[in-house]
Design a protein around this motif. Structure first.
Motif, PDB file in Angstrom:
ATOM      1  N   CYS A 207       0.801  -1.231   0.000  1.00 41.95           N
ATOM      2  CA  CYS A 207       0.000   0.000   0.000  1.00 41.95           C
ATOM      3  C   CYS A 207       0.830   1.275   0.000  1.00 41.95           C
ATOM      4  CB  CYS A 207      -0.931   0.009   1.207  1.00 41.95           C
ATOM      5  SG  CYS A 207      -0.104   0.421   2.755  1.00 41.95           S
ATOM      6  N   GLY A 208       0.141   2.392  -0.220  1.00 41.97           N
ATOM      7  CA  GLY A 208       0.758   3.708  -0.107  1.00 41.97           C
ATOM      8  C   GLY A 208       0.549   4.330   1.266  1.00 41.97           C
ATOM      9  N   ARG A 209      -0.562   3.973   1.935  1.00 40.01           N
ATOM     10  CA  ARG A 209      -0.851   4.524   3.265  1.00 40.01           C
ATOM     11  C   ARG A 209      -1.358   3.397   4.146  1.00 40.01           C
ATOM     12  NH1 ARG A 209      -5.863   7.789   5.179  1.00 40.01           N
ATOM     13  NH2 ARG A 209      -6.602   7.337   3.061  1.00 40.01           N
ATOM     14  N   LEU A 210      -0.758   3.255   5.316  1.00 41.50           N
ATOM     15  CA  LEU A 210      -1.146   2.218   6.266  1.00 41.50           C
ATOM     16  C   LEU A 210      -1.773   2.875   7.490  1.00 41.50           C
ATOM     17  CD1 LEU A 210      -1.193  -0.744   7.164  1.00 41.50           C
ATOM     18  CD2 LEU A 210       1.121  -0.433   8.048  1.00 41.50           C
TER      19      LEU A 210
ATOM     20  N   GLU B 107      -6.935  13.061   4.240  1.00 37.86           N
ATOM     21  CA  GLU B 107      -6.447  14.361   4.701  1.00 37.86           C
ATOM     22  C   GLU B 107      -5.568  14.996   3.615  1.00 37.86           C
ATOM     23  OE1 GLU B 107      -7.422  15.432   7.665  1.00 37.86           O
ATOM     24  OE2 GLU B 107      -6.231  17.276   7.692  1.00 37.86           O
TER      25      GLU B 107
ATOM     26  N   GLY C 124      -2.556  17.036   3.079  1.00 36.43           N
ATOM     27  CA  GLY C 124      -1.407  17.629   3.769  1.00 36.43           C
ATOM     28  C   GLY C 124      -0.111  17.142   3.180  1.00 36.43           C
ATOM     29  N   ALA C 125       0.988  17.675   3.686  1.00 34.34           N
ATOM     30  CA  ALA C 125       2.308  17.343   3.139  1.00 34.34           C
ATOM     31  C   ALA C 125       2.656  15.877   3.353  1.00 34.34           C
ATOM     32  CB  ALA C 125       3.379  18.224   3.768  1.00 34.34           C
ATOM     33  N   ALA C 126       2.166  15.280   4.429  1.00 35.41           N
ATOM     34  CA  ALA C 126       2.534  13.899   4.747  1.00 35.41           C
ATOM     35  C   ALA C 126       1.578  12.880   4.137  1.00 35.41           C
ATOM     36  CB  ALA C 126       2.606  13.705   6.257  1.00 35.41           C
ATOM     37  N   MET C 127       0.534  13.338   3.446  1.00 34.59           N
ATOM     38  CA  MET C 127      -0.410  12.370   2.850  1.00 34.59           C
ATOM     39  C   MET C 127       0.253  11.632   1.692  1.00 34.59           C
ATOM     40  SD  MET C 127      -3.086  10.672   2.379  1.00 34.59           S
ATOM     41  CE  MET C 127      -3.964  11.202   3.847  1.00 34.59           C
ATOM     42  N   GLN C 128      -0.016  10.345   1.588  1.00 35.72           N
ATOM     43  CA  GLN C 128       0.393   9.574   0.410  1.00 35.72           C
ATOM     44  C   GLN C 128      -0.857   8.942  -0.180  1.00 35.72           C
ATOM     45  OE1 GLN C 128       2.979   9.413  -1.406  1.00 35.72           O
ATOM     46  NE2 GLN C 128       2.360   7.734  -2.736  1.00 35.72           N
TER      47      GLN C 128
ATOM     48  N   SER D  53       3.754   4.519  -8.216  1.00 38.12           N
ATOM     49  CA  SER D  53       3.641   4.570  -6.754  1.00 38.12           C
ATOM     50  C   SER D  53       4.601   5.554  -6.122  1.00 38.12           C
ATOM     51  CB  SER D  53       3.888   3.177  -6.177  1.00 38.12           C
ATOM     52  OG  SER D  53       5.224   2.773  -6.424  1.00 38.12           O
ATOM     53  N   ARG D  54       5.503   6.138  -6.917  1.00 38.99           N
ATOM     54  CA  ARG D  54       6.474   7.065  -6.338  1.00 38.99           C
ATOM     55  C   ARG D  54       5.900   8.456  -6.098  1.00 38.99           C
ATOM     56  NH1 ARG D  54      10.639   6.331 -10.883  1.00 38.99           N
ATOM     57  NH2 ARG D  54       8.623   6.413 -11.904  1.00 38.99           N
ATOM     58  N   PHE D  55       4.626   8.645  -6.502  1.00 40.37           N
ATOM     59  CA  PHE D  55       4.043   9.975  -6.374  1.00 40.37           C
ATOM     60  C   PHE D  55       2.678   9.904  -5.701  1.00 40.37           C
ATOM     61  CE2 PHE D  55       7.095  10.077  -9.779  1.00 40.37           C
ATOM     62  CZ  PHE D  55       7.760  11.274  -9.572  1.00 40.37           C
ATOM     63  N   THR D  56       2.229  11.035  -5.169  1.00 40.00           N
ATOM     64  CA  THR D  56       0.908  11.123  -4.559  1.00 40.00           C
ATOM     65  C   THR D  56       0.031  12.069  -5.376  1.00 40.00           C
ATOM     66  OG1 THR D  56      -0.324  11.723  -2.556  1.00 40.00           O
ATOM     67  CG2 THR D  56       1.658  12.992  -3.012  1.00 40.00           C
TER      68      THR D  56
ATOM     69  N   GLY E 293       2.503  17.247  -1.891  1.00 31.34           N
ATOM     70  CA  GLY E 293       3.503  16.438  -2.596  1.00 31.34           C
ATOM     71  C   GLY E 293       3.116  16.174  -4.044  1.00 31.34           C
TER      72      GLY E 293
ATOM     73  N   VAL F 152       8.324  13.288   6.439  1.00 29.01           N
ATOM     74  CA  VAL F 152       7.362  14.388   6.492  1.00 29.01           C
ATOM     75  C   VAL F 152       6.327  14.027   7.540  1.00 29.01           C
ATOM     76  CG1 VAL F 152       5.677  15.761   5.228  1.00 29.01           C
ATOM     77  CG2 VAL F 152       7.665  14.836   4.026  1.00 29.01           C
TER      78      VAL F 152
ATOM     79  N   ASP G  98       2.870  15.342   9.644  1.00 29.65           N
ATOM     80  CA  ASP G  98       1.784  16.276   9.956  1.00 29.65           C
ATOM     81  C   ASP G  98       1.177  15.773  11.269  1.00 29.65           C
ATOM     82  OD1 ASP G  98       2.236  17.588   7.558  1.00 29.65           O
ATOM     83  OD2 ASP G  98       0.629  16.551   6.482  1.00 29.65           O
TER      84      ASP G  98
ATOM     85  N   LEU H  71      -0.209  11.913  10.482  1.00 34.49           N
ATOM     86  CA  LEU H  71       0.307  11.335   9.236  1.00 34.49           C
ATOM     87  C   LEU H  71       1.823  11.478   9.200  1.00 34.49           C
ATOM     88  CD1 LEU H  71      -2.299  12.847   6.736  1.00 34.49           C
ATOM     89  CD2 LEU H  71      -2.149  10.457   7.449  1.00 34.49           C
TER      90      LEU H  71
ATOM     91  N   LYS I 289       5.144  10.264   6.805  1.00 35.50           N
ATOM     92  CA  LYS I 289       5.517   9.672   5.513  1.00 35.50           C
ATOM     93  C   LYS I 289       7.023   9.647   5.352  1.00 35.50           C
ATOM     94  CE  LYS I 289       4.646  12.180   1.561  1.00 35.50           C
ATOM     95  NZ  LYS I 289       3.941  12.559   0.290  1.00 35.50           N
TER      96      LYS I 289
ATOM     97  N   VAL J 269      12.983   4.125  -4.742  1.00 36.77           N
ATOM     98  CA  VAL J 269      12.193   4.209  -3.511  1.00 36.77           C
ATOM     99  C   VAL J 269      10.800   4.733  -3.829  1.00 36.77           C
ATOM    100  CG1 VAL J 269      14.117   4.546  -1.916  1.00 36.77           C
ATOM    101  CG2 VAL J 269      13.180   6.513  -3.134  1.00 36.77           C
ATOM    102  N   ARG J 270       9.891   4.548  -2.887  1.00 36.86           N
ATOM    103  CA  ARG J 270       8.563   5.152  -3.000  1.00 36.86           C
ATOM    104  C   ARG J 270       8.136   5.564  -1.594  1.00 36.86           C
ATOM    105  NH1 ARG J 270       4.236   1.860  -1.266  1.00 36.86           N
ATOM    106  NH2 ARG J 270       4.924  -0.253  -0.792  1.00 36.86           N
ATOM    107  N   PRO J 271       7.227   6.548  -1.500  1.00 35.45           N
ATOM    108  CA  PRO J 271       6.818   7.000  -0.170  1.00 35.45           C
ATOM    109  C   PRO J 271       5.746   6.084   0.408  1.00 35.45           C
ATOM    110  CG  PRO J 271       6.167   8.575  -1.907  1.00 35.45           C
ATOM    111  CD  PRO J 271       6.597   7.329  -2.582  1.00 35.45           C
ATOM    112  N   VAL J 272       5.779   5.911   1.723  1.00 37.18           N
ATOM    113  CA  VAL J 272       4.672   5.240   2.401  1.00 37.18           C
ATOM    114  C   VAL J 272       4.297   6.102   3.595  1.00 37.18           C
ATOM    115  CG1 VAL J 272       6.016   3.746   3.944  1.00 37.18           C
ATOM    116  CG2 VAL J 272       3.763   3.013   3.166  1.00 37.18           C
ATOM    117  N   CYS J 273       2.989   6.174   3.861  1.00 39.15           N
ATOM    118  CA  CYS J 273       2.488   7.026   4.937  1.00 39.15           C
ATOM    119  C   CYS J 273       1.873   6.167   6.038  1.00 39.15           C
ATOM    120  CB  CYS J 273       1.438   7.973   4.348  1.00 39.15           C
ATOM    121  SG  CYS J 273       0.523   8.904   5.587  1.00 39.15           S
TER     122      CYS J 273
ATOM    123  N   ASN K 112       5.065  21.347   8.027  1.00 37.93           N
ATOM    124  CA  ASN K 112       5.510  22.226   6.935  1.00 37.93           C
ATOM    125  C   ASN K 112       6.783  23.038   7.193  1.00 37.93           C
ATOM    126  OD1 ASN K 112       3.365  21.501   5.069  1.00 37.93           O
ATOM    127  ND2 ASN K 112       2.012  22.599   6.481  1.00 37.93           N
TER     128      ASN K 112
END
Lengths: 491, 491
Positions: free
Chosen positions: A409-412, A422, A424-428, A439-442, A447, B90, B92, B106, B108, B453-457, B484
């Protein structure tokens, strides 16, 4: 050239021309422009709200809320580009005296790529359509945007486009910074993606639609990136202690999440995974009761409803699947949620049970033990989100399961529900394929701007000719990585 | 299953298994591992140097220098992952009291993607081969690596692989963290890219090779990213004042750059663009003199030489092209550089004159005025680098030309030569298609780690279960974007 192709060519050429001006405007000016778009959307007043309701069947509270989110997104990107550090300025200061060779002065930052084609989403007529997240992030990055409006809400699209055009005039920007293309069919979308001036594509929608765009873009003479967010079943794993202690609360929250917006969210929890242990029967009863008590909601259109009924029925009529509860269609176009159940073994044997049913539906997969839970998770495709319902004490002994969920997944999420994304900056919001094409982007949160930029490095340029972000005095006061340390200090 | 497919399957399954362990090891441990690889490469001593010379014809000084660069790259990635901020944490912070809905917590960060397939490059037997930049960045990110060795230097590849394997043992890492696959043909490379456990591909080489891999990867059931660095002609634009005042210096530096390493660099300046104005004739004479005086160099192999001679001859025998000077083949396999010239109008009419000639060759495009220079630049495809030779006072009035050059390249140099790629955080080695398959990333410098790599939140996770980078106390002391703002402070 056909009429449609000609008109697509015209807007793309205008966008390319506008890019030459728009790419140079300052973060401050872009921020003003984005905020003005938000203001003009609010200025559309009740006409916009009523038009969205008419075209989508969404309840007023949701439409007003979504307008708030849309304006909020525009303002967040405005803040981001006004502050300016998002360009990731990296500076390696030169050294003429280095031996054996002088060290060049290297200064890198992100720059916009050019016109971006955005496909409006059907399920977010405001927040992921004409002035939604894709448009806001592409404009914030410095790219003109051409939107292919979703055919389900053309009047809404026209209204929002008029708001953007007012903001363009107010800010004295070139006309071609934004255009809306409307078309019932797929032709104009195809020509937009194929046009040589298009440099990237943003899309939220079905897997078939997204994959078709990815293919089109990869077959161009100059392939371009496609950011397709194609949804997923968003598995929710409920561990033993959570089940035993919290089954009632979990059941009511899950049914509310499944039922929210008639399940028409890409983060709808379409798959529940648990173990047949203490509390299981009570959990199933609670799911059933919650569904029977749930109020129905209208789906976007009779067509969307029809698809939902066919797809849900296909799962529920599968010989291995048992329906737990199924809300009736109380009046035309109004559905209530449905939940069915299947054994882990049967689930793993039938790949089509892994597919998303778009609407208020969820499938409960029943495992014998934690080992089987892991097997089920390992069998899943990539997901936007995964959720773990667990008590703190059982988390530490399930590191392997957590690893597996992260991989998928991208968010757990822990002890929540995946709906309610949500900004925000930390959302994936973007997971491994096929949840997203990259999957490298949101696609949600600030972001998202990173999708529409690329780095460029200036070697040995005189200070006054560099972009402000890279000049010695750091006139924009942005964060920069200077000789491998983050700082706002001047050089 | 064929033998080749079976052995590929075996190494990929071992890599996938190793990933489960390797992805969890700390930045400190990875740094130790990477530094050990460098030490073991140095420990190979003269045997490695002589083997490279034997297999590539490169002069000893270059081989020793390239070994230094290779070890230097490994150490730079070691420093990067030991420091740790590259994971772009990151955060939040949540707010349970937010109205109307609580704000989730959150957090990430970037995580490794899984086994990476690396294709060794022919023109950098050490720095872009078995333990080169692609391998170093993929390992640094936390991914196992399977290298398809370049068939031109199999013994070199074996030696370097043995160094990596020693470092694996020394650090008690799983065997499958690294594997080398050797094969004269294309079969094993194809199976590697198609294997379901492969999650990304790194490649440096020809356009045909790179595009074939991109196609293979996009046709998989789960498409994966391919980072193909496919070279370019690296245009050098010489403006009027620079030509008039510096023609002699520019000519000697350019010929040295074209001739360096027998032109076997992806940043070889294969295209010079200038205006027929004061100093032009003297510039052409100086180019000619420098070429006639240049010492020859051996190319990698008789096959590479043959290709070079055929391709250079094809350009020089074109009816619109005139040879300025052409070094003779002084002894078998040794070439000296060649430069030819063509008018801007003819250059723009003939797309095949835009193609790279791999070797010590450059084409001088002659323009009537700055307007025509811009037309020529606008006609170019994407490039790794572009260079501007100009006096300060003529830069300000040529903003449009600078814009055009930026649009075409990943790195823009002022008054330098494109060869000599610095390995640092600010380096960008990757340009718009077809120079690279994905211009948003670099294959040189520590930024190269971002490809794998890829981001995970993590949403609402308890502190002790979060990766260290995301824990409140910031135990690894990394830079993080918290609400932020960049900070190293604890929360």
């Amino acid at each position: 050239m056909k009429a449609i192709e000609e008109s697509v060519h015209k807007v793309m050429m205008e966008a390319a021309e506008a890019f030459e001006v728009y790419k140079h405007i300052s973060g401050k000016q872009k921020a003003q422009f984005l905020r003005n778009i938000g203001e003009e959307i609010v200025n559309l007043g009740d006409e916009l709200i009523q038009t969205v309701i008419e075209e989508t069947n969404l309840p007023e509270a949701r439409v007003v809320g979504e307008r708030g989110r849309t304006v909020g997104q525009l303002n967040k990107f405005a803040d981001l580009v006004e502050e300016g550090s998002w360009k990731e300025a990296v500076i390696d200061i030169g050294d003429a005296n280095r031996e054996p060779l002088p060290k060049p002065d290297l200064r890198k930052m992100l720059i916009p790529m050019g016109p971006v084609v955005v496909f409006g989403a059907g399920n977010f007529p405001l927040a992921f359509s004409v002035a939604g997240g894709d448009t806001a992030s592409a404009l914030a990055a410095g790219n003109p945007v051409v939107v292919k409006g979703h055919p389900a809400h053309p009047k809404t699209s026209d209204l929002v486009a008029s708001a953007i055009q007012k903001a363009i005039k107010k800010n004295d920007l070139p006309y071609g910074v934004f255009a809306l293309v409307q078309d019932d069919g797929i032709e104009s979308g195809k020509f937009l993606v194929q046009h040589p001036k298009a440099k990237a594509v943003g899309f939220t929608g079905s897997g078939n639609g997204g994959l078709a765009l990815v293919k089109l873009a990869s077959e161009r003479e100059e392939p371009i990136p496609v950011f397709a967010e194609m949804g997923s079943v968003n598995p929710v794993v409920i561990l033993e202690n959570a089940l035993k202690n919290n089954y009632s609360d979990i059941a009511s929250k899950l049914v509310a999440s499944v039922n929210m917006g008639a399940g028409q969210f890409c983060t709808n929890p379409g798959l529940l995974i648990t173990i047949k242990t203490e509390g299981f029967n009570e959990f199933v009863d609670a799911l059933s009761n919650n569904i029977n008590e749930a109020t129905g909601a209208q789906m976007f259109s009779p067509g969307v409803l029809r698809n939902y009924l066919v797809n849900a029925d296909q799962v529920m009529s599968h010989e291995t699947v048992t329906t737990i509860a199924k809300g009736d269609e109380v009046e035309p176009n109004v559905v209530r949620p449905a939940i069915a159940t299947v054994s882990a073994a049967d689930f793993m044997k039938n790949p089509h049970l892994h597919e998303e049913v778009f609407g208020p539906f969820s499938l409960l997969v029943v495992c014998d033990d934690t080992k089987e839970v892991k097997d089920v998770v390992a069998s899943l495709k990539g997901q936007l989100t995964a959720t773990l319902q667990a008590k703190d004490e059982e988390l530490t002994k399930n590191q392997e399961l957590i690893d597996l969920l992260v991989e998928k997944c991208g968010r757990l999420l822990l002890n929540g529900v995946p709906t309610g994304v949500e900004v925000g900056a930390a959302m994936q919001h973007g997971g491994p394929f096929p949840a997203s094409s990259d999957s490298r982007f949101t696609s949600v949160g600030v972001g998202a701007i990173k999708r529409f930029v690329r780095p460029v490095c200036y070697q040995d340029f005189p200070d006054q000719l560099l972009p402000k972000e890279l000049q010695n005095s750091n006139p924009l006061d942005v964060w920069r990585l200077v000789d491998n340390s983050w700082t706002k200090n001047a050089i």
